[in-house]
Scaffold this motif. Structure first.
Motif, PDB file in Angstrom:
ATOM      1  N   VAL A 169       4.576 -14.240  -1.885  1.00 55.18           N
ATOM      2  CA  VAL A 169       5.612 -14.903  -2.679  1.00 55.18           C
ATOM      3  C   VAL A 169       6.815 -13.983  -2.733  1.00 55.18           C
ATOM      4  CG1 VAL A 169       6.218 -15.858  -4.941  1.00 55.18           C
ATOM      5  CG2 VAL A 169       3.891 -16.132  -4.043  1.00 55.18           C
ATOM      6  N   MET A 170       7.998 -14.529  -2.446  1.00 55.13           N
ATOM      7  CA  MET A 170       9.217 -13.723  -2.444  1.00 55.13           C
ATOM      8  C   MET A 170      10.353 -14.513  -3.085  1.00 55.13           C
ATOM      9  SD  MET A 170       8.684 -15.522   0.454  1.00 55.13           S
ATOM     10  CE  MET A 170       7.665 -14.410   1.402  1.00 55.13           C
ATOM     11  N   ASN A 171      11.408 -13.813  -3.454  1.00 55.31           N
ATOM     12  CA  ASN A 171      12.574 -14.440  -4.061  1.00 55.31           C
ATOM     13  C   ASN A 171      13.797 -13.907  -3.330  1.00 55.31           C
ATOM     14  OD1 ASN A 171      14.312 -15.788  -5.738  1.00 55.31           O
ATOM     15  ND2 ASN A 171      13.397 -15.057  -7.633  1.00 55.31           N
ATOM     16  N   ASP A 172      14.377 -14.725  -2.456  1.00 54.20           N
ATOM     17  CA  ASP A 172      15.507 -14.257  -1.671  1.00 54.20           C
ATOM     18  C   ASP A 172      16.739 -15.107  -1.943  1.00 54.20           C
ATOM     19  OD1 ASP A 172      15.138 -16.584  -0.216  1.00 54.20           O
ATOM     20  OD2 ASP A 172      14.126 -15.588   1.448  1.00 54.20           O
ATOM     21  N   PRO A 176      12.934 -18.780  -4.815  1.00 48.32           N
ATOM     22  CA  PRO A 176      11.528 -18.437  -4.631  1.00 48.32           C
ATOM     23  C   PRO A 176      10.900 -19.202  -3.465  1.00 48.32           C
ATOM     24  CG  PRO A 176      12.012 -18.935  -6.937  1.00 48.32           C
ATOM     25  CD  PRO A 176      13.184 -19.392  -6.138  1.00 48.32           C
ATOM     26  N   GLU A 177      10.108 -18.497  -2.677  1.00 47.70           N
ATOM     27  CA  GLU A 177       9.415 -19.072  -1.536  1.00 47.70           C
ATOM     28  C   GLU A 177       8.025 -18.482  -1.434  1.00 47.70           C
ATOM     29  OE1 GLU A 177      11.807 -19.169   2.175  1.00 47.70           O
ATOM     30  OE2 GLU A 177      13.211 -17.968   1.001  1.00 47.70           O
ATOM     31  N   PHE A 178       7.176 -19.142  -0.635  1.00 45.94           N
ATOM     32  CA  PHE A 178       5.865 -18.556  -0.343  1.00 45.94           C
ATOM     33  C   PHE A 178       5.547 -18.761   1.130  1.00 45.94           C
ATOM     34  CE2 PHE A 178       4.599 -22.948  -1.263  1.00 45.94           C
ATOM     35  CZ  PHE A 178       3.670 -23.208  -0.266  1.00 45.94           C
ATOM     36  N   ALA A 179       4.655 -17.931   1.630  1.00 46.00           N
ATOM     37  CA  ALA A 179       4.202 -18.018   3.012  1.00 46.00           C
ATOM     38  C   ALA A 179       2.712 -17.741   3.047  1.00 46.00           C
ATOM     39  CB  ALA A 179       4.959 -17.013   3.883  1.00 46.00           C
TER      40      ALA A 179
END
Length: 208
Positions: A169-172, A176-179
């Motif tokens: 999970v990242m926040n760019d 917020p997104e997930f992979a």
């Protein structure tokens, strides 16, 4: 569409091809041109009992997807990345009651020129070099558009983590997104109760 998506307000625009793409290498490359396509040569006749505007259920996978047959009766054939564009669109048009998709293209994607086809159920398909290369389930996609782990638009981040313990999970710059392996998505936040706002796999073209 490769491996990142947009905030809910921008998800649709991204799927239809804004100017930048996600970093290379995060999504599977389209299958070779000679790869066998697990799709019929022509679209099947639409079930008259099925809604004309879209499907109720699609099994989303990292290398393609399997739409349910309209009106029930089990699943249809899997549409795998690398299948011919014309065959995939004809098949999906048949499953959408004969409703043709809206189409668009973007020549400025990092992965190269990408063409898009979208139906009213917020399912967008991406194509490169005449081949099926990616899918995108937008924020209006039905809950029946889900992965084998029952992750769909509207699932919580807690459910995503339970389904895929190794999820990132990242926040760019786009939020917020997930992979997880070869399936990606956007989120409404980073708390356990945050919701999935889009899902995709394969090639995508996202403004960053």
């Amino acid at each position: 569409m490769t491996n990142r998506a947009l905030t809910p307000a921008l998800a649709l625009a991204a799927a239809l091809g804004l100017v930048a793409c996600s970093p290379a290498g995060d999504s599977p490359a389209p299958a070779p041109a000679d790869a066998p396509a697990a799709v019929p040569a022509a679209a099947p006749a639409a079930d008259p009992a099925a809604p004309a505007t879209g499907l109720d259920a699609v099994l989303l996978e990292g290398d393609g997807f399997m739409p349910a047959n309209p009106g029930g009766g089990g699943t249809g054939l899997k549409l795998s990345f690398g299948a011919p564009r014309a065959t995939v669109i004809a098949y999906m048009t048949g499953l959408h009651g004969g409703t043709a998709p809206r189409t668009d293209s973007n020549d400025e994607c990092g992965a190269g020129p990408v063409q898009f086809a979208r139906w009213d159920d917020d399912l967008t398909l991406a194509f490169q070099d005449g081949k099926f290369a990616g899918w995108w389930a937008g924020e209006q996609a039905p809950a029946g558009f889900s992965t084998a782990q029952d992750i769909h638009v509207g699932s919580t981040l807690a459910e995503v983590r339970a389904a895929w313990p190794d999820v990132s999970v990242m926040n760019d710059s786009i939020g917020p997104e997930f992979a997880s392996a070869d399936i990606f998505g956007t989120l409404s936040g980073t708390t356990a109760s945050a919701r999935v706002t889009a899902l995709w796999a394969g090639v995508s073209c996202i403004f960053r």
